[in-house]
Design a protein around this motif. Structure first.
Motif, PDB file in Angstrom:
ATOM      1  N   VAL A 266       0.855  -1.175   0.000  1.00 27.74           N
ATOM      2  CA  VAL A 266       0.000   0.000   0.000  1.00 27.74           C
ATOM      3  C   VAL A 266       0.895   1.231   0.000  1.00 27.74           C
ATOM      4  CG1 VAL A 266      -0.156   0.062   2.533  1.00 27.74           C
ATOM      5  CG2 VAL A 266      -1.920   1.183   1.160  1.00 27.74           C
ATOM      6  N   ASP A 267       0.530   2.242  -0.759  1.00 29.60           N
ATOM      7  CA  ASP A 267       1.243   3.521  -0.777  1.00 29.60           C
ATOM      8  C   ASP A 267       0.568   4.463   0.211  1.00 29.60           C
ATOM      9  OD1 ASP A 267       2.968   2.607  -2.746  1.00 29.60           O
ATOM     10  OD2 ASP A 267       1.670   3.309  -4.368  1.00 29.60           O
ATOM     11  N   VAL A 268       1.379   5.179   0.981  1.00 27.97           N
ATOM     12  CA  VAL A 268       0.862   6.022   2.066  1.00 27.97           C
ATOM     13  C   VAL A 268       1.471   7.410   1.982  1.00 27.97           C
ATOM     14  CG1 VAL A 268       0.582   6.268   4.564  1.00 27.97           C
ATOM     15  CG2 VAL A 268       0.637   3.990   3.535  1.00 27.97           C
ATOM     16  N   VAL A 269       0.624   8.423   2.104  1.00 25.92           N
ATOM     17  CA  VAL A 269       1.048   9.812   2.253  1.00 25.92           C
ATOM     18  C   VAL A 269       0.345  10.370   3.483  1.00 25.92           C
ATOM     19  CG1 VAL A 269       1.189  12.106   1.218  1.00 25.92           C
ATOM     20  CG2 VAL A 269       1.299  10.083  -0.242  1.00 25.92           C
ATOM     21  N   LEU A 270       1.129  10.896   4.419  1.00 19.41           N
ATOM     22  CA  LEU A 270       0.562  11.405   5.671  1.00 19.41           C
ATOM     23  C   LEU A 270       0.730  12.918   5.742  1.00 19.41           C
ATOM     24  CD1 LEU A 270       1.830   8.696   8.184  1.00 19.41           C
ATOM     25  CD2 LEU A 270      -0.436   8.879   7.141  1.00 19.41           C
ATOM     26  N   PHE A 271      -0.381  13.610   5.892  1.00 18.69           N
ATOM     27  CA  PHE A 271      -0.369  15.067   6.067  1.00 18.69           C
ATOM     28  C   PHE A 271      -0.609  15.374   7.541  1.00 18.69           C
ATOM     29  CE2 PHE A 271      -1.507  14.613   1.605  1.00 18.69           C
ATOM     30  CZ  PHE A 271      -0.750  15.607   0.997  1.00 18.69           C
TER      31      PHE A 271
END
Length: 399
Positions: A266-271
């Motif tokens: 899974v690809d994850v981007v956390l803001f």
């Protein structure tokens, strides 16, 4: 709150006249209203007591309480009927006594005026209930628009979610989530807009609208992230131009992608959002915390948008995402809810907990128990994984 039941999302209730009365009758037995029983019993008891007392102690004038009780729990017509019955009973009971013991015209006027006032008060109450139901329907429509119903297996994912508004009457707030399948894989977004009220709902709706379009069309997850950042800045500029004082809103968010070319990642981007927990039969682990700032504040970081991290996932592992209503829930001693430890113990004790719907219900119940049911912030619990064939039970739990 009762858990374990699906919310009926395909029906939009209407607050009509009959609906308002039926839904707000307080006393029901086997789906039949028995709201008339208390005023009827009071009427009979007062009449019987007056008949069995001496002439020096008449209590028939207490019958003015009957329409007052009816006004609190019956409809307008029911209250009017009891007002008339009270007046008729008063006349009959008073006439049964000899002249020297009759209470006469003053108490007759008291009972008559009391009945009229009780009927008017009941009409005001029912009108207020109808208005409240209408406002709840509007809030539910807004909630359905922002947090749209997600079909089972949507985008090839098993999913379950529960949303709890800190203001139980509002039913909608700044938390948001969605799943968007597309030609480049399935994308997932969960976030929390800073602040509360309709301004937070507007910002959440703006971000979800952008996610649903960009998540479908854009090939790169980084581009979707950039579109979300641009959208929150545009929304802030619009609200500032309107002269509102909420033009500095930001939002924490977790943006995920399940790539079609890699079924084990899974690809994850956390803001600025807490990293998801990975829950499986072999335990619980937390993904590395991201170094990105919330949406709307990315420009403050010299490095720009947070990077995209690809994380391996074993078959059947669940990504558990929550907003700070869970992670910042406190007990009476001020201790935060230990989410990861509690979930790990639950999975070890019962491996069936590692299933989206059971997991979401468990976290919801444990969070409410930890904080004693007093939520300080809107709370969203969202569990998602690649679909496991042969299992069902996806959807939103009722709050």
């Amino acid at each position: 709150m009762k858990g374990g039941r699906r919310q009926v999302l395909d029906r939009l209730p209407r607050a009509g006249h009959k609906d308002a009365l039926q839904r707000h009758q307080l006393l029901r037995v086997r789906r039949r209203s028995v709201a008339w029983v208390p005023p009827a019993l009071l009427l009979v008891c007062i009449a019987a007591a007056d008949y069995n007392t001496t002439g020096e102690f008449r209590i028939i004038s207490w019958i003015v309480l009957v329409p007052g009780i009816a006004a609190a729990i019956c409809g307008v017509w029911g209250t009017a009927v009891f007002a008339v019955l009270a007046l008729v009973t008063y006349v009959l009971a008073d006439a049964a006594w000899s002249h020297q013991y009759q209470t006469g015209l003053p108490d007759f006027i008291l009972v008559a005026v009391g009945g009229v006032l009780a009927t008017l008060a009941c009409a005001v109450r029912v009108r207020g209930e109808r208005r409240m139901l209408h406002m709840r329907d509007i809030a539910e429509t807004t909630r359905r628009t922002v947090l749209r119903p997600l079909p089972p297996g949507w985008g090839g994912l098993d999913h379950a979610a529960v949303y709890l508004a800190a203001d139980s009457m509002a039913r909608v707030g700044g938390d948001f989530y969605d799943i968007q399948p597309g030609p480049h894989g399935t994308r997932v977004l969960l976030g929390d807009v800073q602040g509360k009220g309709l301004g937070a709902v507007e910002a959440a709706a703006a971000l979800l609208g952008t996610f649903r379009e960009a998540g479908y069309h854009e090939a790169e997850l980084a581009t979707v992230a950039d579109r979300l950042e641009v959208r929150i800045l545009r929304h802030r500029g619009h609200t500032a131009a309107l002269g509102r004082d909420d033009g500095d809103r930001f939002a924490t968010a977790a943006l995920l992608a399940f790539p079609e070319d890699d079924g084990g990642a899974v690809d994850v981007v956390l803001f600025g959002h807490d990293p998801p927990l990975v829950v499986g039969l072999h335990g619980v682990r937390q993904l590395p915390p991201g170094d990105g700032l919330p949406l709307g504040l990315v420009e403050l970081a010299g490095a720009g948008l947070p990077p995209v991290h690809r994380v391996p996932l074993a078959p059947g592992e669940i990504l558990l995402l929550t907003t700070d209503g869970v992670t910042e829930a406190r007990d009476g001693d001020g201790a935060f809810y230990p989410l990861a430890e509690d979930v790990a113990r639950a999975v070890a004790a019962d491996p069936r907990t590692a299933e989206p719907r059971r997991l979401v219900a468990f976290v919801r119940d444990r969070t409410l128990r930890h904080c004693g049911g007093r939520l300080a912030d809107d709370t969203t619990v969202f569990a998602v994984r690649r679909r496991v064939e042969g299992e069902a039970g996806n959807g939103r739990l009722q709050s």
